[in-house]
Motif scaffolding. Structure first.
Motif, mmCIF file in Angstrom:
data_model
loop_
_atom_site.group_PDB
_atom_site.id
_atom_site.type_symbol
_atom_site.label_atom_id
_atom_site.label_comp_id
_atom_site.label_asym_id
_atom_site.label_seq_id
_atom_site.Cartn_x
_atom_site.Cartn_y
_atom_site.Cartn_z
ATOM 1 N N ARG A 3 -1.432 16.755 -6.857
ATOM 2 C CA ARG A 3 -2.346 15.484 -7.376
ATOM 3 C C ARG A 3 -2.284 15.261 -8.947
ATOM 4 N NH1 ARG A 3 -1.669 12.660 -2.664
ATOM 5 N NH2 ARG A 3 -2.712 13.344 -0.702
ATOM 6 N N GLY A 4 -2.146 14.083 -9.207
ATOM 7 C CA GLY A 4 -2.118 13.865 -10.769
ATOM 8 C C GLY A 4 -3.618 13.628 -11.275
ATOM 9 N N ALA A 5 -4.516 13.453 -10.658
ATOM 10 C CA ALA A 5 -5.882 13.068 -11.044
ATOM 11 C C ALA A 5 -6.887 13.129 -9.906
ATOM 12 C CB ALA A 5 -5.808 11.503 -11.240
ATOM 13 N N THR A 6 -8.049 13.315 -10.253
ATOM 14 C CA THR A 6 -9.296 13.518 -9.523
ATOM 15 C C THR A 6 -9.790 12.138 -8.983
ATOM 16 O OG1 THR A 6 -9.944 15.488 -10.445
ATOM 17 C CG2 THR A 6 -11.634 14.542 -8.886
ATOM 18 N N ILE A 7 -9.992 11.952 -7.740
ATOM 19 C CA ILE A 7 -10.395 10.641 -7.257
ATOM 20 C C ILE A 7 -11.855 10.753 -6.499
ATOM 21 C CG2 ILE A 7 -9.918 8.590 -5.632
ATOM 22 C CD1 ILE A 7 -7.339 8.618 -6.805
ATOM 23 N N VAL A 8 -12.626 10.024 -7.026
ATOM 24 C CA VAL A 8 -14.143 10.057 -6.526
ATOM 25 C C VAL A 8 -14.496 8.494 -5.869
ATOM 26 C CG1 VAL A 8 -16.504 10.327 -7.558
ATOM 27 C CG2 VAL A 8 -14.731 11.318 -8.454
ATOM 28 N N ALA A 9 -15.225 8.567 -4.710
ATOM 29 C CA ALA A 9 -15.612 7.359 -4.277
ATOM 30 C C ALA A 9 -16.476 6.769 -5.140
ATOM 31 C CB ALA A 9 -16.456 7.719 -3.172
ATOM 32 N N ALA A 10 -16.448 5.440 -5.539
ATOM 33 C CA ALA A 10 -17.119 4.698 -6.469
ATOM 34 C C ALA A 10 -18.283 4.091 -5.871
ATOM 35 C CB ALA A 10 -16.380 3.625 -7.159
ATOM 36 N N GLU A 11 -18.425 3.899 -4.544
ATOM 37 C CA GLU A 11 -19.492 3.403 -3.888
ATOM 38 C C GLU A 11 -19.015 3.982 -2.349
ATOM 39 O OE1 GLU A 11 -18.945 -0.875 -2.898
ATOM 40 O OE2 GLU A 11 -17.448 -0.761 -4.163
ATOM 41 N N ASP A 12 -20.119 3.796 -1.221
ATOM 42 C CA ASP A 12 -19.598 4.240 -0.049
ATOM 43 C C ASP A 12 -18.640 3.470 0.514
ATOM 44 O OD1 ASP A 12 -22.212 5.615 -0.242
ATOM 45 O OD2 ASP A 12 -23.185 4.625 1.014
ATOM 46 N N ALA A 13 -17.757 4.527 0.900
ATOM 47 C CA ALA A 13 -16.184 3.983 1.052
ATOM 48 C C ALA A 13 -15.621 4.520 2.320
ATOM 49 C CB ALA A 13 -15.183 4.393 0.112
ATOM 50 N N ILE A 14 -15.004 3.882 3.074
ATOM 51 C CA ILE A 14 -14.192 4.272 4.100
ATOM 52 C C ILE A 14 -12.558 4.370 3.859
ATOM 53 C CG2 ILE A 14 -13.351 3.779 6.490
ATOM 54 C CD1 ILE A 14 -16.153 2.528 7.125
ATOM 55 N N CYS A 15 -12.002 5.492 4.050
ATOM 56 C CA CYS A 15 -10.526 5.639 3.707
ATOM 57 C C CYS A 15 -9.697 6.341 4.828
ATOM 58 C CB CYS A 15 -10.442 6.742 2.484
ATOM 59 S SG CYS A 15 -11.140 5.943 0.912
ATOM 60 N N VAL A 16 -8.665 5.797 4.945
ATOM 61 C CA VAL A 16 -7.573 6.412 5.890
ATOM 62 C C VAL A 16 -6.776 7.245 5.017
ATOM 63 C CG1 VAL A 16 -5.903 5.634 7.671
ATOM 64 C CG2 VAL A 16 -7.496 4.290 7.047
ATOM 65 N N GLU A 17 -6.545 8.541 5.570
ATOM 66 C CA GLU A 17 -5.598 9.333 5.061
ATOM 67 C C GLU A 17 -4.498 9.438 5.971
ATOM 68 O OE1 GLU A 17 -6.819 13.537 4.597
ATOM 69 O OE2 GLU A 17 -4.936 13.946 3.180
ATOM 70 N N ILE A 18 -3.437 8.876 5.217
ATOM 71 C CA ILE A 18 -2.083 8.797 6.124
ATOM 72 C C ILE A 18 -1.337 9.677 5.769
ATOM 73 C CG2 ILE A 18 -0.190 7.152 6.624
ATOM 74 C CD1 ILE A 18 -2.092 4.794 5.000
ATOM 75 N N SER A 19 -0.964 10.884 6.858
ATOM 76 C CA SER A 19 0.063 11.718 6.564
ATOM 77 C C SER A 19 1.249 11.508 6.196
ATOM 78 C CB SER A 19 -0.035 12.634 8.033
ATOM 79 O OG SER A 19 1.133 11.972 8.676
ATOM 80 N N ARG A 20 2.119 12.406 5.429
ATOM 81 C CA ARG A 20 3.407 11.860 5.064
ATOM 82 C C ARG A 20 4.355 11.501 6.217
ATOM 83 N NH1 ARG A 20 7.659 12.877 1.649
ATOM 84 N NH2 ARG A 20 9.625 13.751 2.595
ATOM 85 N N THR A 21 4.312 11.971 7.349
ATOM 86 C CA THR A 21 5.118 11.333 8.325
ATOM 87 C C THR A 21 4.611 10.167 8.892
ATOM 88 O OG1 THR A 21 4.398 13.760 9.429
ATOM 89 C CG2 THR A 21 6.050 12.584 10.287
ATOM 90 N N ALA A 22 3.405 9.805 8.673
ATOM 91 C CA ALA A 22 2.837 8.539 9.233
ATOM 92 C C ALA A 22 3.487 7.482 8.242
ATOM 93 C CB ALA A 22 1.560 8.353 9.342
ATOM 94 N N ALA A 23 3.242 8.067 6.840
ATOM 95 C CA ALA A 23 3.590 6.891 5.821
ATOM 96 C C ALA A 23 5.052 6.830 5.617
ATOM 97 C CB ALA A 23 3.120 7.609 4.436
ATOM 98 N N LEU A 24 5.954 7.562 6.129
ATOM 99 C CA LEU A 24 7.256 7.564 6.081
ATOM 100 C C LEU A 24 7.764 6.527 7.268
ATOM 101 C CD1 LEU A 24 8.778 10.894 5.224
ATOM 102 C CD2 LEU A 24 8.395 8.970 3.679
ATOM 103 N N LYS A 25 7.153 6.783 8.386
ATOM 104 C CA LYS A 25 7.204 5.864 9.570
ATOM 105 C C LYS A 25 6.840 4.518 9.281
ATOM 106 C CE LYS A 25 6.442 8.173 13.782
ATOM 107 N NZ LYS A 25 5.313 8.396 14.780
ATOM 108 N N LEU A 26 5.610 4.171 8.699
ATOM 109 C CA LEU A 26 5.138 3.013 8.366
ATOM 110 C C LEU A 26 6.150 2.165 7.440
ATOM 111 C CD1 LEU A 26 2.808 1.205 7.995
ATOM 112 C CD2 LEU A 26 2.037 2.420 5.815
ATOM 113 N N GLN A 27 6.808 3.100 6.380
ATOM 114 C CA GLN A 27 7.527 2.348 5.514
ATOM 115 C C GLN A 27 8.884 2.032 6.167
ATOM 116 O OE1 GLN A 27 7.805 3.708 1.419
ATOM 117 N NE2 GLN A 27 6.644 5.410 1.875
ATOM 118 N N SER A 28 9.323 2.648 7.154
ATOM 119 C CA SER A 28 10.540 2.195 7.545
ATOM 120 C C SER A 28 10.189 1.197 8.868
ATOM 121 C CB SER A 28 11.520 3.596 8.277
ATOM 122 O OG SER A 28 10.571 3.750 9.579
#
Lengths: 296, 847
Positions: free
Chosen positions: B462-487
C-alpha cells in the motif's frame, strides 16, 4: 526508485543487506565470535601467565578448576549444536550464528583446555580427555576447511544438475547401451554387458573419498572397444561406433557422479570422527571429573 | 404429435450435480420432467475423474439444499449414492441423448432478437440474427427424437465436446477421444493426434512401459509445441531421443483406415501402420450452442457467462442456466441452484437463496436496518463501479467481498501493508495521508469512489495510509472479485483504469499536483500491455513519451562497448523516459519488460507542457533524472576499469530476471559458495510445516554460484491464484502467498505455477519427538519422512486427501522463514528483487 517507499517488514529475519551483501558463518556479524573467542583465549592466557601457582600450574589449583569448569561448560554447549540443528523451534535464532560461535569458541578450547592441564600430560584418563578434545577440534578444523572450499567446486561440478538427474542420466545411457548392443557380436556384447553390470558405487570408503576409477569396468571396456574403432573411419552406421560414443558419454557422466559423491563424502566424512570422538570425550571427561573429585 | 415427440413441463439438459439436483427436485414436486444426458452414465465430468479421486465439498460454510445428498468423499461413493437416489426419486432420465438445438415454438417475441457474432480464424467476424420465440421449446436430440418442454434448464457445464477428427475414416471404431488406462493396450501401433498436454501425457503413458511393446506416434501440425507445458515437451523429446515415441512433425491426418493412417506432410503423403487413433485436440466451449438457443452472454470476453435474472432465467424466456455454465463451478453451488431453479419454475417466489445466511452474516454488524436484498441494492446504487451488475452477480460478488463500517478517524489500512484488495466507499468519505512524514497532509476521497487500486493493479504494498474522514461504510473487494468485476462489467474496468492512472501519477509526482492539472495528461494516457522481453524504449531512438510501469517490472540496459549492460531494475510504480522530455535528445538507454507488464504511455509534449506549468514538478523530475544520469556514468566508468565485474553483474542480473525474480516479491536464493548440501533448509521447512518440505534445494538454475532453488517467489501477481475454484490462495499480512484449508486438491495452482514450486501431497502422520529419535532411534528423524514410513505409520482406514502445498514464508512462525534460520553456513538468504538487483551490488564487487 524515486516513487518507492522504503519497504518495512513486520518480521525481521536475517535478510540480505541493502547493499546486496550477506555473510557466511565464518564472517558472521563481522567476525563477532572470532573476536569473542580470541578475547576469551587471550584473557585466560594472561591470567595464566600472571598468576603464580605453586609449585607449578596444574588442574587442581583454583585457576585449574576455573579453566576446567569453563572448558566442561563449553564442551557441553558445543555438543548442543547437534540438537539445535535438528530442533526446528520458533524464535529469532539463527543456526548460522550458532555455527559461527561453535567454530570460534571450539577453537578457543585449544587454549583453555591446554592451560587447564598445566602442560602435565601423561598416560592417564585425564590426558585421554585432552587428546580426545584435540582430536575433536582437529577434525573440526578439517571440517571448516572443506566447508570453506568444497561448496564452490561441488556447485561447479554439479552444473545445475541434481544428484537424482545424474543417476537418471546414467540409467538412461545404460538403457541406450543395452539397445545399441543388440546388433553386436557375442564378444562385443559381453564387453558391453560387463559395463552394464558394473556396480558403479561399489568399492569402499577410500574409493569414494579418492574418487578413484582405477578398477572401473566401463573405462576398461571403452579402452578395449576404442582399440578396434579408433583406427576405422566413423561412417555413422557402425553399431560399434555408436556403442563407443555411448561408453564415452557414460564415462563422462560417471566421472561427474564420482566427483559429486566424493565432494559429498569429504563434506561429511569428518563428522564420523568429530561426533563419535565428542561422545568419547564426554565419557572420558566424566571419568576425569569423577576421579578428580573422588581422589580429592 | 409424432411418435418421437415427447412433451413435459421441464427439460433438464446435462446430468451433472446441477442437473441431477434439479431433476430430483422436479421429481419430488411431481412435475413432469426429463433429464437429458449425452453419455450412458450420469454426471460425466465427475465420472471422468481418475479412479478413487477424493471429491471435496466446498465452500464449507454453504448449506446444501438439495434432494440429493452430497458430502466430501471418493468419486465412486458419490456417483453410487447419486445413482441410487436418482433412481429412488423416480427421475426420468434419457441417456445417450445429445441436444442438437433448442427452439421456441410459440409466437415470435416482438423486439427480441439475438445477435450472434462468430469470429473466424482469420480475424474477421460474421453477425447473424435469431428471432426469439416464446415457449414451449422444442429440443431436437441426436437420436432423432424431440422433446417439447415449457421450461428448459441448461446445466451443461463448461467442458464442452472434444474436437472431432474430420478426415476420412474419422468415424471408425478405433478412433477414440479419451484414454482411461494406458496399460490396457499391448502390441499396438498407436497414433496420438494433438500435442497439447493431454496428447503428450497419453503418448508418454502408452510408451512408458517397453514391455507393452506399443509403437507410439504423436502427430504435430507444426514444429513447435506451443500449447503444452515445458516439462511435458521435455519429457516427450527425451522419449523421442530414447526411441520410445515417434514424433510426426508438420503433419495433418488425411485418412484413417483399419490398420493404417495417412498423413499429409511437407514432403508429400506418408502412410504408416496404425491400430488405434487417440485424438486429443482440445474441446470446443459450449458457447456457440448456448448462443444459438437465444441466450446472450454478458460480453464478448472468452470467460464471460450468460446474462441471467435473479431466478437464473436467461435472455430467452423460459430457458434457465445453472451450474458451471452460469459461473458456479463448485458442486454445492450447482446442487443448490438445481433445487432453487425448479422451485422458481414451479412459481415459488418467496424462496431465499441458500447463500442468504452467509450474506446476512456479512451485513449483520452494519448500522441501519436493512435486509440482504436492500443492502445489495444500496451498495449497488451507491458505488459507481458496481452499477453495471445484475442482482445475481451482486450476490456472488458480495460472497467474495466484505463490507465494514468504520468510525471517524479509524485507520482502514496503513502505508506499506501488503494488500491486493480494492475498497469502495458506499457511505461517508476517507482521507489519504499522502506524506509519510506528515500525516496532517491528506487528500479526500468521497462517497461512491474507490481506493486501494494500486495494490490491486501492481501487487505492491500500500502506498499510503487511509483513514475514515467521517463514519463510513466501505466494501473490501478481494482481488479475485475485482478481476471478475472488471471482466464482466466493462464500465467498471474503464472507471478503475482512469482513477488508478490519475492516482498513480499524483502519487508518483506528488509536489502539489491536483487532479485538475492532470486532465489533459490523462486524456492522452494509454494503457499498453507489454509481453515479457519486449522493448518499450530503444536506445538511440527519438521519442519523448513518458512510460509509467503500472504492472510488472522493467529492466534498463545500455550498450557499453558493444554489449548490453544491466543498469537498473524498475518495479511497478516507477516511470521512465523523463530524460528525453526534460533534456531533449535521443533515448540514452533501452527499457524492456522483465515479465509481462502494463505501462501507461503519456504523450511527451503534453507532459512537457505540464512541466512548464509546474516548476515544482520540473524540479522533482530533474532530480530523478540527475540521479539516473549519475548511475549511468558510474556504470560506464566502472566498465573501463572493471569490465569483467560489470559483465558479471549484468549477467547475474539477467539470469535472475530470467528465473522469475522480476515478478517476485520475496525469493529464496542459495549462495553455492557456502552451501554444503546438508539440506537442513528442507528439513527445517518440513518440520515447521506438518512434515512436508515446500522447497527443493538442489533443483533449479544456478549462475555464478548463485542458485535459485525450487521454492515460491511470492509473485506480485501470483499465477497460482489465477484459477482456484474455492479461492483458497491469498496474500497474507507479510506479503506471503499462501493456500488456506479450503484447498480442494484440484491441482490447478500446481499446473499454473511456471516455477514448479507447488506440490500435491497428503500430510504425513505425526513423528515421534526429536529426543526419542536421537536417543532411541524412534521415527524417521528430522525432515520429511519417507513415503514408506508415512505409509507404514498411517492411521489405518483414514485416507488423507492430497492438497496443494507451497511456501507460506513461515507465516505466523516467530523468527521468520525456517529455511534461512536453519542454514548452518549462511548460504540461504531471502531477498526482494529491487534490493538485490540494485547497483550497490556492483559497487561492492568492484570495491
Amino acid at each position: 526508485m524515486a516513487s518507492q517507499a522504503p519497504a518495512k517488514r513486520a518480521r525481521q529475519t536475517e535478510r540480505v543487506r541493502s547493499d546486496g551483501t550477506h555473510e557466511g558463518f565464518l564472517r558472521h556479524r563481522n567476525f563477532l565470535w572470532l573476536k569473542i573467542g580470541a578475547a576469551l583465549s587471550a584473557f585466560c592466557l594472561i591470567v595464566y601467565l600472571l598468576v603464580d601457582v605453586t609449585p607449578r600450574h596444574n588442574g587442581g589449583s583454583w585457576l585449574g578448576y576455573a579453566l576446567g569448569t569453563i572448558g566442561v561448560l563449553l564442551i557441553l554447549w558445543l555438543t548442543a549444536l547437534g540438537y539445535r540443528k535438528r530442533k526446528m523451534t520458533r524464535g529469532a535464532w539463527s543456526l548460522k550464528a550458532w555455527t559461527s560461535a561453535h567454530v570460534y569458541l571450539g577453537l578457543s578450547l585449544i587454549v583453555i583446555g591446554t592451560l587447564h592441564t598445566g602442560f602435565q600430560l601423561g598416560w592417564n584418563v585425564h590426558t585421554l580427555a585432552w587428546v580426545l578434545m584435540m582430536l575433536v577440534i582437529l577434525s573440526g578444523i578439517y571440517g571448516i576447511s572443506v566447508y570453506a572450499t568444497l561448496p564452490q567446486q561441488m556447485s561447479f561440478n554439479r552444473d545445475q544438475v541434481t544428484e537424482t538427474q545424474m543417476l537418471a542420466s546414467l540409467r538412461e545411457v545404460d538403457r541406450q547401451l543395452h539397445d545399441a548392443a543388440q546388433p553386436l557380436s557375442q564378444h562385443h556384447a559381453a564387453l558391453v554387458r560387463e559395463s552394464l553390470e558394473q556396480d558403479v558405487f561399489g568399492g569402499g570408503l577410500w574409493q569414494r573419498l579418492s574418487g578413484s576409477s582405477r578398477n572401473c569396468a566401463t573405462r576398461r571396456v571403452h579402452r578395449t572397444i576404442r582399440q578396434e574403432t579408433g583406427a576405422k573411419a566413423d561412417t555413422g552406421n557402425d553399431p560399434l561406433e555408436r556403442v563407443d560414443g555411448l561408453l564415452e558419454r557414460k564415462l563422462a557422466t560417471l566421472s561427474r557422479v564420482r566427483r559429486h559423491l566424493r565432494y559429498k563424502a569429504m563434506l561429511e566424512v569428518w563428522l564420523y570422527v568429530h561426533i563419535p570422538a565428542t561422545f568419547a570425550l564426554i565419557a572420558a571427561l566424566t571419568a576425569h571429573v569423577i576421579s578428580v573429585f573422588f581422589y580429592w | 404429435m409424432n411418435r418421437l415427440t415427447e412433451s413435459c413441463r421441464i427439460a433438464i439438459v446435462g446430468s451433472g450435480p446441477a442437473g441431477l439436483s434439479a431433476a430430483a427436485r422436479a421429481a419430488q414436486l411431481g412435475l413432469s420432467h426429463v433429464l437429458i444426458e449425452k453419455t450412458d452414465h450420469l454426471s460425466d465430468t465427475i465420472y471422468k475423474y481418475q479412479k478413487g479421486k477424493h471429491v471435496m465439498a466446498t465452500p464449507s460454510q454453504l448449506v446444501l439444499r438439495s434432494d440429493l445428498d452430497f458430502d466430501a468423499g471418493k468419486r465412486e461413493a458419490i456417483l453410487g449414492l447419486w445413482d441410487e437416489q436418482v433412481a429412488g426419486a423416480g427421475v426420468t432420465v434419457r441417456h445417450n441423448a445429445e441436444v442438437l438445438s433448442i427452439e421456441g415454438t410459440g409466437e415470435p417475441i416482438a423486439g427480441s432478437v439475438m445477435k450472434i457474432v462468430t469470429r473466424k480464424r482469420d480475424g474477421t467476424s460474421e453477425t447473424s440474427e435469431i428471432q426469439r420465440r416464446a415457449p414451449p421449446y422444442r429440443l431436437k436430440l441426436s437420436d432423432g427424437s424431440e422433446i417439447v418442454a415449457d421450461a428448459v434448464i441448461l446445466a451443461i457445464g463448461t467442458q464442452g465436446n472434444p474436437n472431432l477428427m474430420r478426415c476420412a475414416g474419422a468415424d471408425l471404431p478405433h478412433v477414440q477421444y479419451q484414454l482411461d488406462d494406458p496399460k490396457e493396450y499391448i502390441d499396438e501401433h498407436i497414433v496420438v493426434v494433438g500435442t497439447g498436454d493431454a496428447g503428450i501425457e497419453n503418448a508418454l503413458g502408452l510408451a512408458e512401459d517397453a514391455e507393452q511393446r506399443n509403437v507410439v506416434t504423436i502427430v504435430n501440425r507444426g514444429m513447435e509445441f506451443a500449447t503444452a507445458k515445458g516439462a511435458n515437451v521435455k519429457a516427450l523429446l527425451a522419449a523421442r531421443d530414447a526411441g520410445r515415441v515417434n514424433i510426426q512433425f508438420n503433419s495433418e491426418t488425411k485418412a484413417i483406415e483399419p490398420g493404417w493412417i495417412t498423413f499429409t506432410t511437407r514432403d508429400g503423403e506418408e502412410r504408416i501402420r496404425c491400430d488405434r487413433v487417440i485424438a486429443r485436440m482440445g474441446s470446443a466451449p459450449p458457447r456457440g450452442f448456448v448462443e444459438s438457443c437465444g441466450i446472450e452472454f454478458t460480453s464478448g470476453d472468452r470467460l464471460a457467462f450468460p446474462r441471467l435474472s435473479p431466478v437464473f432465467e436467461s435472455t430467452a424466456p423460459g430457458i434457465f442456466v445453472i451450474g458451471a455454465l452460469a459461473g458456479y463451478p463448485l458442486i454445492k453451488h450447482c446442487m443448490n441452484q438445481g433445487y432453487d431453479v425448479v422451485e422458481f419454475v414451479n412459481g415459488n417466489a418467496s424462496l431465499k437463496p441458500a447463500d442468504e445466511p452467509i450474506l446476512e452474516a456479512k451485513f449483520k454488524d452494519l448500522p441501519g436496518r436493512r435486509d440482504v436484498a436492500e443492502w445489495l441494492d444500496y451498495l449497488r446504487s451507491g458505488i459507481t463501479i458496481l452499477e453495471g451488475m445484475n442482482p445475481l452477480q451482486m450476490r456472488e460478488f458480495m460472497l467474495d467481498s466484505t463490507v465494514r463500517a468504520y468510525r471517524r478517524g479509524e485507520v482502514i489500512f496503513e502505508r506499506n501493508e501488503p494488500g491486493s484488495s480494492l475498497f469502495a466507499i458506499a457511505d461517508g468519505s476517507v482521507s489519504v495521508q499522502v506524506n509519510p512524514d506528515d500525516p496532517s497532509i491528506t487528500v479526500p476521497i468521497g462517497k461512491g469512489s474507490i481506493f486501494g487500486e494500486v495494490g490491486l493493479i501492481s501487487g505492491r504494498k500500500r502506498g499510503a495510509t487511509i483513514v475514515a474522514a467521517e463514519d463510513a461504510i466501505c466494501v473490501e473487494i478481494s482481488r479475485t472479485a475485482a478481476l471478475k468485476l472488471q471482466s464482466s462489467v466493462p464500465a467498471a474496468k474503464r472507471a478503475i483504469e482512469r482513477i488508478s492512472t490519475e492516482r498513480q501519477l499524483l502519487q508518483m509526482f506528488g509536489s502539489g499536483l491536483t487532479s485538475a492539472d492532470l486532465t489533459e495528461v490523462l486524456d492522452t494516457a494509454r494503457i499498453e500491455q507489454v509481453s515479457a522481453g519486449k522493448t518499450v524504449i530503444d536506445e538511440g531512438d527519438e521519442g519523448t513519451d513518458i512510460l509509467v510501469i503500472r504492472q510488472g517490472s522493467m529492466v534498463v540496459e545500455k550498450q557499453i562497448g558493444g554489449k548490453p549492460v544491466f543498469l537498473n531494475y524498475l518495479p511497478a510504480g516507477s516511470y521512465v523516459g523523463e530524460m528525453a522530455v526534460i533534456a531533449g535528445g535521443k533515448r540514452t538507454a533501452s527499457v524492456r519488460a522483465a515479465i509481462k507488464s502494463e505501462v501507461i504511455r503519456i504523450d511527451g509534449p503534453t507532459f512537457r507542457k505540464l512541466l512548464d506549468a509546474k516548476p515544482q514538478l520540473l524540479a522533482k523530475a530533474s532530480a530523478d533524472m540527475a540521479e539516473r544520469q549519475n548511475l549511468n556514468a558510474f556504470v560506464e566508468s566502472k566498465k573501463d576499469s572493471f569490465s569483467n565485474v560489470v559483465d558479471m553483474y549484468s549477467n547475474v542480473a539477467n539470469f535472475l530476471i530470467e528465473n522469475g525474480i522480476g515478478e517476485a516479491t520475496d525469493v529464496l536464493l542459495i549462495d553455492e559458495n557456502l552451501c554444503v548440501g546438508c539440506d537442513n533448509c528442507e528439513k527445517a521447512c518440513a518440520d515447521s510445516h506438518e512434515g512436508l518440505s515446500r522447497l527443493d534445494r538442489e533443483a533449479g538454475r544456478t549462475y555464478a554460484h548463485l542458485h535459485v532453488p525450487t521454492s515460491c517467489r511470492h509473485c506480485e501477481h501470483p499465477h497460482c491464484m489465477a484459477d482456484c475454484p474455492p479461492n483458497a490462495i491469498h496474500r497474507g499480512p507479510d506479503g506471503e502467498v499462501f493456500i488456506n484449508d479450503t484447498c480442494i486438491g484440484c491441482g490447478n495452482c500446481q499446473r499454473n505455477c511456471p516455477y514448479g514450486v507447488i506440490r500435491m501431497d497428503a500430510v504425513p502422520p505425526k513423528k515421534p519427538g526429536l529426543l526419542s529419535w536421537l536417543l532411541f532411534g524412534k521415527g524417521p528423524g528430522p525432515g520429511e519422512p519417507s513415503k514408506k514410513w508415512s505409509y507404514a505409520n498411517a492411521e489405518p482406514g483414514v485416507e488423507k486427501a492430497k492438497k496443494a502445498i507451497k511456501c507460506d514464508m513461515c507465516s505466523g512462525i516467530e523468527g521468520g522463514p525456517a529455511c534461512v534460520r536453519a542454514c548452518p553456513t549462511g548460504a540461504a538468504i531471502r531477498v526482494s528483487p529491487e534490493k538485490f538487483l540494485s547497483i550497490a551490488r556492483l559497487e561492492r564487487e568492484s570495491a
